[in-house]
Design an enzyme around this catalytic site. Structure first.
Site, short mmCIF file in Angstrom:
data_model
loop_
_atom_site.label_atom_id
_atom_site.label_comp_id
_atom_site.label_asym_id
_atom_site.label_seq_id
_atom_site.Cartn_x
_atom_site.Cartn_y
_atom_site.Cartn_z
N SER A 163 0.85 -1.19 0.00
CA SER A 163 0.00 0.00 0.00
C SER A 163 0.88 1.25 0.00
O SER A 163 2.07 1.16 -0.34
CB SER A 163 -0.93 -0.02 1.21
N ASN A 164 0.33 2.40 0.36
CA ASN A 164 1.11 3.64 0.38
C ASN A 164 0.57 4.56 1.47
O ASN A 164 -0.37 4.20 2.18
CB ASN A 164 1.06 4.32 -1.01
N ARG A 165 1.15 5.74 1.59
CA ARG A 165 0.87 6.63 2.73
C ARG A 165 -0.34 7.55 2.54
O ARG A 165 -0.53 8.48 3.31
CB ARG A 165 2.11 7.48 3.04
#
Ligand code: PMT
Length: 214
Positions: free
Chosen positions: A25-27
């Site tokens: 995933s990512n931030r």
């Protein structure tokens, strides 16, 4: 006031599973996309918000669809895009996903593990060519260098009417911050919005997008 249009907004990250308990995933916090949904509703538009997992409350009066993966977001946008006047794709969609998803939790045997990844579907790139979307199309561009140049490339390749470009190398704006500072890139010009809360930036974006429709 230009009101009464139908907005579709994507927000947040996607999660691409590796096994039942792990994902890539990512931030993205979802704040920018949720601010856009709230701003569009505030301006009197009908809003459907399609979002990956976030810790945020859905703005009042907004229709909400929760998704996890890029494929689910692609399917939800495909299902909902009919009758939409303005689409703003703000989600930080994973560009790659694991080729294989393990059914059981992966065990740690080897010292090194190589993951094989494949491209996810390009939602923004499908809006015109696959979904036949004819309304106002707004994409985002998360860049770390030559921001306007890369954003203009996206605008042209994906058939957008506007691309909102932000510098995601900075900690004070962009991913997982309360503020943003963006360039609005149009086919014939570029406009800079100075650093401000995501709620104020969102109002400007919604107003510009509504004007493009009229
Ligand atoms: O969520 P926050 O913490 O508030 O952070 C906001 C943000 C930084 C996530 C937001 O402002 C932002 O930049 N969103 C776009 C993030 C991104 O993935 O940018 P990109 O340059 O990789 O993608 C370009 C465009 O294609 C975006 O409109 C994206 O939604 C879309 N895309 C990308 C990949 C994919 N498979 N399908 C897509 O539709």
């Amino acid at each position: 006031m230009l009101s009464g249009m139908k907005f579709l907004i994507t927000a947040g990250p996607t999660r691409e599973p590796l096994d039942p308990v792990r994902y890539l995933s990512n931030r993205s916090s979802g704040r920018m996309g949720y601010a856009l949904a709230g701003a569009a509703r505030h301006e009197g538009h009908e809003v459907v918000l399609i979002s990956g997992p976030t810790a945020l409350d859905v703005p009042p009066g907004v229709d909400f669809i929760h998704v996890e993966t890029a494929q689910q977001m692609y399917d939800a946008v495909h299902d909902m895009v009919g009758g939409v006047d303005v689409a703003i794709l703000c989600a930080a969609v994973a560009d790659y996903r694991p080729v294989a998803v393990a059914e059981q939790k992966m065990k740690k045997h080897a010292e090194r593990l190589v993951l094989e990844l494949e491209r996810t579907p390009d939602i923004l790139g499908s809006m015109r060519s696959v979904f036949g979307f004819a309304g106002v199309l707004v994409g985002f561009a998360a860049e770390t260098q030559e921001i306007e140049h890369y954003a203009r490339g996206k605008l042209e390749r994906k058939g957008c009417d506007m691309v909102v470009a932000n510098d995601v190398s900075r900690a004070d704006i962009g991913f997982d911050s309360r503020e943003n500072e963006v360039l609005l890139v149009f086919p014939d010009r570029t406009e800079a919005l100075p650093r401000d809360t995501k709620e104020h930036i969102a109002l400007h974006i919604v107003e510009h997008a509504a004007l493009l429709h009229s």
